[in-house]
Design an enzyme around this catalytic site. Structure first.
Site, PDB file in Angstrom:
ATOM      1  N   GLY A 124       0.771  -1.244   0.000  1.00 36.68           N
ATOM      2  CA  GLY A 124       0.000   0.000   0.000  1.00 36.68           C
ATOM      3  C   GLY A 124       0.798   1.287   0.000  1.00 36.68           C
ATOM      4  O   GLY A 124       0.354   2.296  -0.540  1.00 36.68           O
TER       5      GLY A 124
ATOM      6  N   GLU B 153       3.710   4.163   6.393  1.00 36.24           N
ATOM      7  CA  GLU B 153       2.485   3.379   6.187  1.00 36.24           C
ATOM      8  C   GLU B 153       1.512   4.163   5.313  1.00 36.24           C
ATOM      9  O   GLU B 153       1.470   5.386   5.363  1.00 36.24           O
ATOM     10  CB  GLU B 153       1.811   3.116   7.541  1.00 36.24           C
ATOM     11  N   ASP B 154       0.722   3.438   4.550  1.00 38.95           N
ATOM     12  CA  ASP B 154      -0.316   4.087   3.747  1.00 38.95           C
ATOM     13  C   ASP B 154      -1.490   4.519   4.613  1.00 38.95           C
ATOM     14  O   ASP B 154      -1.998   5.627   4.495  1.00 38.95           O
ATOM     15  CB  ASP B 154      -0.792   3.163   2.617  1.00 38.95           C
TER      16      ASP B 154
ATOM     17  N   ASP C  87      -5.564   1.808  10.381  1.00 36.64           N
ATOM     18  CA  ASP C  87      -6.995   1.574  10.590  1.00 36.64           C
ATOM     19  C   ASP C  87      -7.168   1.120  12.050  1.00 36.64           C
ATOM     20  O   ASP C  87      -7.150   1.941  12.962  1.00 36.64           O
ATOM     21  CB  ASP C  87      -7.422   0.529   9.555  1.00 36.64           C
TER      22      ASP C  87
ATOM     23  N   LYS D  88      -7.383   6.526  10.601  1.00 40.18           N
ATOM     24  CA  LYS D  88      -8.815   6.492  10.955  1.00 40.18           C
ATOM     25  C   LYS D  88      -8.945   6.464  12.479  1.00 40.18           C
ATOM     26  O   LYS D  88      -8.952   5.379  13.083  1.00 40.18           O
ATOM     27  CB  LYS D  88      -9.462   5.223  10.380  1.00 40.18           C
TER      28      LYS D  88
ATOM     29  N   PHE E 217     -14.104   3.073   3.931  1.00 36.76           N
ATOM     30  CA  PHE E 217     -13.137   2.370   3.097  1.00 36.76           C
ATOM     31  C   PHE E 217     -12.687   3.259   1.936  1.00 36.76           C
ATOM     32  O   PHE E 217     -13.510   3.830   1.238  1.00 36.76           O
ATOM     33  CB  PHE E 217     -13.733   1.069   2.557  1.00 36.76           C
ATOM     34  N   VAL E 218     -11.381   3.362   1.763  1.00 35.62           N
ATOM     35  CA  VAL E 218     -10.827   4.215   0.702  1.00 35.62           C
ATOM     36  C   VAL E 218      -9.898   3.421  -0.226  1.00 35.62           C
ATOM     37  O   VAL E 218      -9.313   2.427   0.184  1.00 35.62           O
ATOM     38  CB  VAL E 218     -10.073   5.431   1.299  1.00 35.62           C
TER      39      VAL E 218
ATOM     40  N   ASP F   7      -5.703  -0.389  -2.110  1.00 33.42           N
ATOM     41  CA  ASP F   7      -6.484  -1.227  -3.014  1.00 33.42           C
ATOM     42  C   ASP F   7      -7.836  -1.632  -2.452  1.00 33.42           C
ATOM     43  O   ASP F   7      -8.055  -1.620  -1.245  1.00 33.42           O
ATOM     44  CB  ASP F   7      -5.708  -2.517  -3.309  1.00 33.42           C
TER      45      ASP F   7
ATOM     46  N   ARG G 166      -4.931   0.562  -6.940  1.00 34.09           N
ATOM     47  CA  ARG G 166      -3.688   1.123  -6.381  1.00 34.09           C
ATOM     48  C   ARG G 166      -3.078   2.196  -7.269  1.00 34.09           C
ATOM     49  O   ARG G 166      -2.374   3.079  -6.799  1.00 34.09           O
ATOM     50  CB  ARG G 166      -2.626   0.026  -6.206  1.00 34.09           C
TER      51      ARG G 166
HETATM   52  P1  IMP Z   1      -4.939  -2.100  10.366  1.00 37.91           P
HETATM   53  O1  IMP Z   1      -6.379  -2.415  10.650  1.00 37.91           O
HETATM   54  O2  IMP Z   1      -4.532  -0.775  10.962  1.00 37.91           O
HETATM   55  O3  IMP Z   1      -4.036  -3.219  10.776  1.00 37.91           O
HETATM   56  O4  IMP Z   1      -4.818  -1.939   8.799  1.00 37.91           O
HETATM   57  C1  IMP Z   1      -4.354  -3.024   8.056  1.00 37.91           C
HETATM   58  C2  IMP Z   1      -4.203  -2.744   6.601  1.00 37.91           C
HETATM   59  O5  IMP Z   1      -5.499  -2.789   6.041  1.00 37.91           O
HETATM   60  C3  IMP Z   1      -3.635  -1.419   6.154  1.00 37.91           C
HETATM   61  O6  IMP Z   1      -2.234  -1.357   6.139  1.00 37.91           O
HETATM   62  C4  IMP Z   1      -4.179  -1.378   4.737  1.00 37.91           C
HETATM   63  O7  IMP Z   1      -3.366  -2.122   3.868  1.00 37.91           O
HETATM   64  C5  IMP Z   1      -5.524  -2.018   4.893  1.00 37.91           C
HETATM   65  N1  IMP Z   1      -6.587  -1.017   5.007  1.00 37.91           N
HETATM   66  C6  IMP Z   1      -7.143  -0.492   6.132  1.00 37.91           C
HETATM   67  N2  IMP Z   1      -8.106   0.399   5.810  1.00 37.91           N
HETATM   68  C7  IMP Z   1      -8.139   0.434   4.457  1.00 37.91           C
HETATM   69  C8  IMP Z   1      -8.928   1.180   3.507  1.00 37.91           C
HETATM   70  O8  IMP Z   1      -9.809   1.998   3.830  1.00 37.91           O
HETATM   71  N3  IMP Z   1      -8.667   0.942   2.200  1.00 37.91           N
HETATM   72  C9  IMP Z   1      -7.724   0.055   1.766  1.00 37.91           C
HETATM   73  N4  IMP Z   1      -6.967  -0.654   2.608  1.00 37.91           N
HETATM   74  C10 IMP Z   1      -7.182  -0.464   3.937  1.00 37.91           C
HETATM   75 MG    MG Z   2      -0.884  -1.485   4.171  1.00 41.07          MG
END
Ligand code: IMP
Ligand code: MG
Length: 179
Positions: free
Chosen positions: A47, A102-103, A106, A134, A155-156, A162, A168
């Protein structure tokens, strides 16, 4: 394009490429202001590939290095993105000043695992930069040092992010349209 369709879902324009450029620039300025010496930037693939490539070109800290990691996760029926291990880390990170790129953050599950694994390896310092964050979804206590933009729990896609592997390449960021 104001709206796009990916895998039969409709997404609407949320953050334009022009805004993204400003956000990335602000992050780079803030990172440069830390005056960290000989930092090792670690981009979390897939990402963050676009974010990392653009932010790194604006970094003026001396002897900056960049490397890339990927997280492999359990692929079971209950896969909730549970992270297993980091792959691709070619550098010795002991004693290094690390800046994670990080992208999006979440729930923070991914970030927590990365921080845990990096600290186990005896890094000198660890900072985290994320393009998007978020706050409503975040369940961890780990402070995030550089946040590009706080977004609602939606969700983005686009600019590296992606939806089931597509989107992407989009230059703008779109959010899932909910009626
Ligand atoms: P986490 O929940 O913070 O562990 O996020 C895990 C991964 O989920 C992130 O690094 C992204 O790759 C993916 N992710 C979380 N939210 C989104 C979103 O809104 N769009 C696309 N990928 C997401
Ligand atoms: Mg990621």
């Amino acid at each position: 394009m104001k709206e796009i369709i990916l895998h039969n879902k409709t997404f609407e324009l949320f953050i334009s490429d022009i805004e993204i450029e400003k956000i990335v620039n602000d992050i780079a300025v803030n990172i440069n202001n830390t005056e960290i010496k000989n930092p090792l930037f670690i981009a979390v693939l897939n990402g963050s590939f676009l974010f990392a490539s653009e932010v790194i070109r604006k970094i003026t800290l001396s002897n900056s290095e960049i490397s890339f990691i990927k997280l492999s996760s359990y692929e079971g029926t209950q896969t909730t993105g549970k992270v297993e291990e980091i792959i691709g880390l070619s550098h010795n990170i002991k004693g290094r000043n690390i800046i994670i790129l990080e992208d999006i953050v979440d729930t923070g599950n991914t970030l927590e695992k990365i921080v845990e694994l990096f600290n186990e390896q005896g890094v000198q310092s660890l900072k985290i930069a994320t393009l998007l964050y978020k706050p409503e979804a975040y369940t961890k206590e780990i402070p995030i040092d550089f946040i590009g933009k706080k977004i609602p729990d939606k969700f983005v896609v686009g600019y590296g992010l992606d939806y089931e592997e597509i989107g992407r390449n989009l230059p703008h960021i779109y959010k899932l349209k909910t009626n």
